[in-house]
Design a protein around this motif. Structure first.
Motif, PDB file in Angstrom:
ATOM      1  N   GLY A   3       0.830  -1.192   0.000  1.00 35.87           N
ATOM      2  CA  GLY A   3       0.000   0.000   0.000  1.00 35.87           C
ATOM      3  C   GLY A   3       0.870   1.249   0.000  1.00 35.87           C
ATOM      4  O   GLY A   3       2.101   1.170   0.096  1.00 35.87           O
ATOM      5  N   PRO A   4       0.261   2.433  -0.083  1.00 34.00           N
ATOM      6  CA  PRO A   4       1.029   3.679  -0.122  1.00 34.00           C
ATOM      7  C   PRO A   4       1.486   4.116   1.265  1.00 34.00           C
ATOM      8  O   PRO A   4       0.904   3.730   2.281  1.00 34.00           O
ATOM      9  N   GLY A   5       2.548   4.932   1.294  1.00 34.75           N
ATOM     10  CA  GLY A   5       2.948   5.603   2.524  1.00 34.75           C
ATOM     11  C   GLY A   5       3.636   4.713   3.538  1.00 34.75           C
ATOM     12  O   GLY A   5       3.992   3.563   3.280  1.00 34.75           O
ATOM     13  N   ILE A   6       3.771   5.257   4.734  1.00 39.74           N
ATOM     14  CA  ILE A   6       4.533   4.594   5.799  1.00 39.74           C
ATOM     15  C   ILE A   6       3.845   3.318   6.281  1.00 39.74           C
ATOM     16  O   ILE A   6       4.476   2.400   6.779  1.00 39.74           O
ATOM     17  N   LYS A   7       2.528   3.247   6.123  1.00 39.34           N
ATOM     18  CA  LYS A   7       1.795   2.052   6.543  1.00 39.34           C
ATOM     19  C   LYS A   7       1.451   1.200   5.325  1.00 39.34           C
ATOM     20  O   LYS A   7       0.318   0.785   5.126  1.00 39.34           O
ATOM     21  N   TRP A   8       2.478   0.957   4.527  1.00 37.06           N
ATOM     22  CA  TRP A   8       2.315   0.197   3.293  1.00 37.06           C
ATOM     23  C   TRP A   8       1.748  -1.186   3.538  1.00 37.06           C
ATOM     24  O   TRP A   8       1.074  -1.768   2.678  1.00 37.06           O
ATOM     25  N   PHE A   9       2.008  -1.751   4.716  1.00 40.64           N
ATOM     26  CA  PHE A   9       1.612  -3.129   5.016  1.00 40.64           C
ATOM     27  C   PHE A   9       0.114  -3.270   5.270  1.00 40.64           C
ATOM     28  O   PHE A   9      -0.401  -4.387   5.376  1.00 40.64           O
ATOM     29  N   GLU A  10      -0.608  -2.151   5.371  1.00 36.13           N
ATOM     30  CA  GLU A  10      -2.044  -2.230   5.607  1.00 36.13           C
ATOM     31  C   GLU A  10      -2.840  -2.245   4.300  1.00 36.13           C
ATOM     32  O   GLU A  10      -4.023  -2.578   4.295  1.00 36.13           O
ATOM     33  N   GLY A  11      -2.206  -1.865   3.203  1.00 39.46           N
ATOM     34  CA  GLY A  11      -2.891  -1.862   1.914  1.00 39.46           C
ATOM     35  C   GLY A  11      -2.276  -2.876   0.982  1.00 39.46           C
ATOM     36  O   GLY A  11      -1.531  -3.775   1.386  1.00 39.46           O
ATOM     37  N   GLY A  12      -2.583  -2.735  -0.312  1.00 37.38           N
ATOM     38  CA  GLY A  12      -1.989  -3.618  -1.304  1.00 37.38           C
ATOM     39  C   GLY A  12      -2.495  -5.051  -1.208  1.00 37.38           C
ATOM     40  O   GLY A  12      -3.555  -5.335  -0.649  1.00 37.38           O
ATOM     41  N   LEU A  68     -11.947  13.132   9.071  1.00 37.56           N
ATOM     42  CA  LEU A  68     -13.044  13.697   8.283  1.00 37.56           C
ATOM     43  C   LEU A  68     -13.326  12.885   7.026  1.00 37.56           C
ATOM     44  O   LEU A  68     -14.413  12.984   6.448  1.00 37.56           O
ATOM     45  N   ALA A  69     -12.354  12.092   6.595  1.00 35.25           N
ATOM     46  CA  ALA A  69     -12.447  11.399   5.307  1.00 35.25           C
ATOM     47  C   ALA A  69     -13.689  10.505   5.241  1.00 35.25           C
ATOM     48  O   ALA A  69     -14.013   9.804   6.210  1.00 35.25           O
ATOM     49  N   PRO A  70     -14.372  10.501   4.101  1.00 33.28           N
ATOM     50  CA  PRO A  70     -15.608   9.729   3.983  1.00 33.28           C
ATOM     51  C   PRO A  70     -15.411   8.229   3.826  1.00 33.28           C
ATOM     52  O   PRO A  70     -16.358   7.463   3.989  1.00 33.28           O
ATOM     53  N   GLU A  71     -14.190   7.799   3.498  1.00 31.31           N
ATOM     54  CA  GLU A  71     -13.933   6.377   3.293  1.00 31.31           C
ATOM     55  C   GLU A  71     -12.740   5.930   4.126  1.00 31.31           C
ATOM     56  O   GLU A  71     -11.805   6.699   4.362  1.00 31.31           O
ATOM     57  N   ALA A  72     -12.766   4.648   4.549  1.00 28.68           N
ATOM     58  CA  ALA A  72     -11.710   4.116   5.414  1.00 28.68           C
ATOM     59  C   ALA A  72     -10.343   4.138   4.724  1.00 28.68           C
ATOM     60  O   ALA A  72      -9.329   4.456   5.363  1.00 28.68           O
ATOM     61  N   ASP A  73     -10.310   3.814   3.420  1.00 30.73           N
ATOM     62  CA  ASP A  73      -9.028   3.807   2.701  1.00 30.73           C
ATOM     63  C   ASP A  73      -8.411   5.202   2.662  1.00 30.73           C
ATOM     64  O   ASP A  73      -7.190   5.357   2.812  1.00 30.73           O
ATOM     65  N   LEU A  74      -9.249   6.213   2.451  1.00 27.19           N
ATOM     66  CA  LEU A  74      -8.756   7.592   2.447  1.00 27.19           C
ATOM     67  C   LEU A  74      -8.257   7.984   3.831  1.00 27.19           C
ATOM     68  O   LEU A  74      -7.235   8.662   3.969  1.00 27.19           O
ATOM     69  N   ALA A  75      -8.991   7.562   4.857  1.00 23.50           N
ATOM     70  CA  ALA A  75      -8.577   7.880   6.232  1.00 23.50           C
ATOM     71  C   ALA A  75      -7.200   7.298   6.531  1.00 23.50           C
ATOM     72  O   ALA A  75      -6.338   7.968   7.117  1.00 23.50           O
ATOM     73  N   GLU A  76      -6.968   6.048   6.102  1.00 22.86           N
ATOM     74  CA  GLU A  76      -5.676   5.402   6.348  1.00 22.86           C
ATOM     75  C   GLU A  76      -4.565   6.099   5.582  1.00 22.86           C
ATOM     76  O   GLU A  76      -3.443   6.232   6.068  1.00 22.86           O
TER      77      GLU A  76
END
Length: 607
Positions: A189-198, A460-468
């Motif tokens: 996934g993107p960013g420092i918490k790459w392991f939570e996405g992808g 504030l983000a409307p979706e969990a993926d955006l929040a992460e």
């Protein structure tokens, strides 16, 4: 017969030459492979190894990382593969302290193939010596001692389970990510918490199928510039050997992140990406000091860091003093980096209230809101919901004015206040309206926001993926600011990481206890700095030099019983000091009779 030169040896035993094919039958009978010959040939060019070290490195037992062994450890740049006296090695922990559920599932600490984040943290925390083991054995079996630990921030219970046993360990996924082994980052996934996405399944599959021998051979054949890891023992500092970052190295680093900005997580062309040095030392080109970012994020980071450098030359403000002590109070209450101590927590919450109250007297809406929150949570003495609402009301009134002027942080604050009924009647419709307005305003120019705003956007983000995504960006920016000496940023980074931890983590997350402990030490130093600068003499000196905050602070001290403060302000006001006149007027508006009389004297002197 004259001994062969290194060049002649390479010509004779190169696995690409016909000589190997000519004697292939003999080599097969002897059990010698093309890689064996390449390995011997590679060794001829390297510093000699003592027989005992060679035997241990080539076995599952490995070579314990003593101070003497660490002196021969290097990192290959770019990439970060580890070399011992020029030979590629793996690193793992022999004495493994595991949580019970991880032990029962066979989730052991992994072995490392590069100088990844976990090893860098171990270096910073002086946890290298006599803990890690080096090996270039390719069997995948590692000699370990297994224990189970139960802990709750300081209280540790250890139960020894298995000693001197061999276990299959998996490769560290953070190493695969940092090396981008076989395109590993494509599935992150993107960013420092790459392991939570992808694609988590694909990452696990790559880790399962990882070939140690293939990796070691690839390092031997790679072109790199070794850089010694100096000062990694408990008694040493860190010295950086400088070297130039070539265009080829820059391209390799950009390729390793798939041309993704490590701050905002967006994809760019290689030309649109830049490389930022965390510590601003352009000769320090260790991979952990380099960040691949787009121009907008690069500009924003330098703007924030510039603010930090300017801020470090100023005094700690009342609001910052409140934040510092609120954080210390939370640390003692929750056991973050320190042992739980409710008495010390209460003391620091009281200090926080004093800081916020002083900031409130100068019209700081943020201080009003934070003071009200302390009171509503029952964390300060003699606090009542009614008192809390007084400060919430002041804060809400101020934020409404700021929100009208387009301040998204003020809109966010009003969303929280209407949602909870702080300083206003609870109103879910108004709360939702301000939430949408704040998010829309933030999205008008999303690349400009710093870490604190990124945290707000994540909520504030409307979706969990955006929040992460925004939470990851906040953690990244806090880390960059912490590298530049911001204790508050280091603390907030640790809070974000701690909130995301679970026993199901796919990769090792940073040790937040160490981050919290470092923040606690820095906070203590800032507290001392604040207290040193709060004497009336110090403030008077600054006020006469034109520091308006010092003038306001003298006014706040007067209203809290420092009677000499009014006389100082009066003298400055009579001489025409505008900030002093305004501060005396504010004290008079608060109903103080002496201040009202002082204003009369000031007016007479001006007539």
């Amino acid at each position: 017969m004259m001994p062969l030169s290194s060049k002649e040896k390479k010509q004779l035993f190169s696995p690409d030459e016909e000589i190997f094919n000519t004697f292939s039958d003999i080599f097969n009978v002897m059990g010698i492979t093309r890689d064996d010959i390449a390995s011997e040939m590679y060794d001829w060019e390297l510093p000699p190894l003592p027989p005992s070290e060679r035997e241990k490195l080539g076995s599952s037992e490995g070579l314990l990382m003593t101070k003497e062994v660490m002196a021969g450890l290097e990192v290959a740049q770019p990439g970060g593969a580890m070399l011992y006296r020029g030979r590629p090695v793996l690193v793992y922990i022999r004495d493994q302290m595991l949580r019970r559920n991880k032990y029962e599932r066979g989730w052991y600490n992994p072995f490392h193939i590069c100088y990844c984040r976990s090893l860098r943290e171990a270096k910073e925390e002086h946890r290298y010596e006599n803990r890690y083991v080096l090996t270039y054995d390719t069997s995948g079996e590692f000699l370990v001692n297994l224990s189970v630990r139960e802990d709750n921030y300081g209280t540790v219970y250890t139960e020894i389970k298995e000693q001197h046993t061999y276990r299959k360990l998996k490769v560290c996924q953070t190493c695969l990510y940092e090396l981008n082994w076989k395109g590993f980052r494509k599935y992150a996934g993107p960013g420092i918490k790459w392991f939570e996405g992808g694609d988590k399944r694909k990452r696990l599959q790559m880790a399962e199928n990882f070939s140690i021998s293939e990796f070691l051979q690839s390092v031997r054949k790679s072109q790199f510039q070794p850089m010694q890891i100096e000062g990694i023992s408990a008694s040493g500092g860190t010295a950086i050997k400088k070297y130039s970052l070539t265009a080829e190295m820059k391209q390799q680093i950009k390729d390793s992140v798939n041309n993704i900005c490590e701050c905002c997580g967006e994809t760019f062309t290689a030309r649109q990406l830049e490389i930022h040095h965390r510590n601003h030392n352009e000769g320090d080109n260790r991979r952990e000091n380099l960040v691949v970012i787009c121009k907008k994020c690069h500009d924003m980071i330098h703007q924030q860091e510039g603010g930090l450098r300017n801020k470090s030359q100023e005094d700690v403000s009342d609001l910052e003093y409140g934040d510092i002590n609120k954080n210390i109070g939370d640390m003692y209450r929750k056991g973050y980096g320190v042992k739980v101590n409710t008495h010390k927590a209460a003391k620091h919450y009281q200090f926080a209230a004093e800081g916020y109250e002083s900031a409130s007297s100068t019209g700081c809406a943020e201080a009003d809101m934070k003071l009200g929150k302390l009171m509503i949570d029952g964390l300060v003495e003699n606090a009542t919901p009614e008192k809390a609402q007084i400060f919430f009301k002041k804060s809400a009134d101020s934020y409404k004015s700021k929100a009208k002027n387009g301040d998204p942080a003020a809109m966010y604050a009003l969303h929280i206040m209407y949602k909870n009924g702080w300083g206003c009647r609870k109103n879910s419709k108004n709360a939702e309206t301000y939430k949408q307005q704040a998010y829309s305003k933030y999205m008008e120019n999303p690349s400009q926001w710093g870490a604190d705003d990124c945290v707000r956007i994540s909520q504030l983000a409307p979706e969990a993926d955006l929040a992460e995504k925004w939470k990851s960006r906040a953690a990244f920016l806090y880390g960059v600011m912490a590298d530049n000496g911001s204790a508050q940023a280091g603390y907030q980074q640790a809070v974000l990481i701690e909130s995301e931890k679970s026993d199901e983590d796919e990769v090792e997350l940073p040790d937040t206890q160490t981050l919290f402990a470092a923040a606690a030490r820095a906070f203590e130093s800032l507290n001392n700095k604040y207290e040193e600068n709060q004497s009336l003499d110090k403030l008077t000196e600054k006020a006469r030099q034109g520091n308006e905050k010092a003038v306001q602070k003298i006014g706040a001290m007067y209203l809290h019983g420092e009677k000499q403060g009014l006389e100082i302000l009066k003298q400055m006001a009579v001489s025409g000091h505008k900030a002093a006149i305004q501060t005396v007027a504010q004290c008079a508006e608060a109903g103080d009779m002496d201040a009202i009389m002082a204003m009369g004297d000031i007016c007479v002197s001006k007539s």
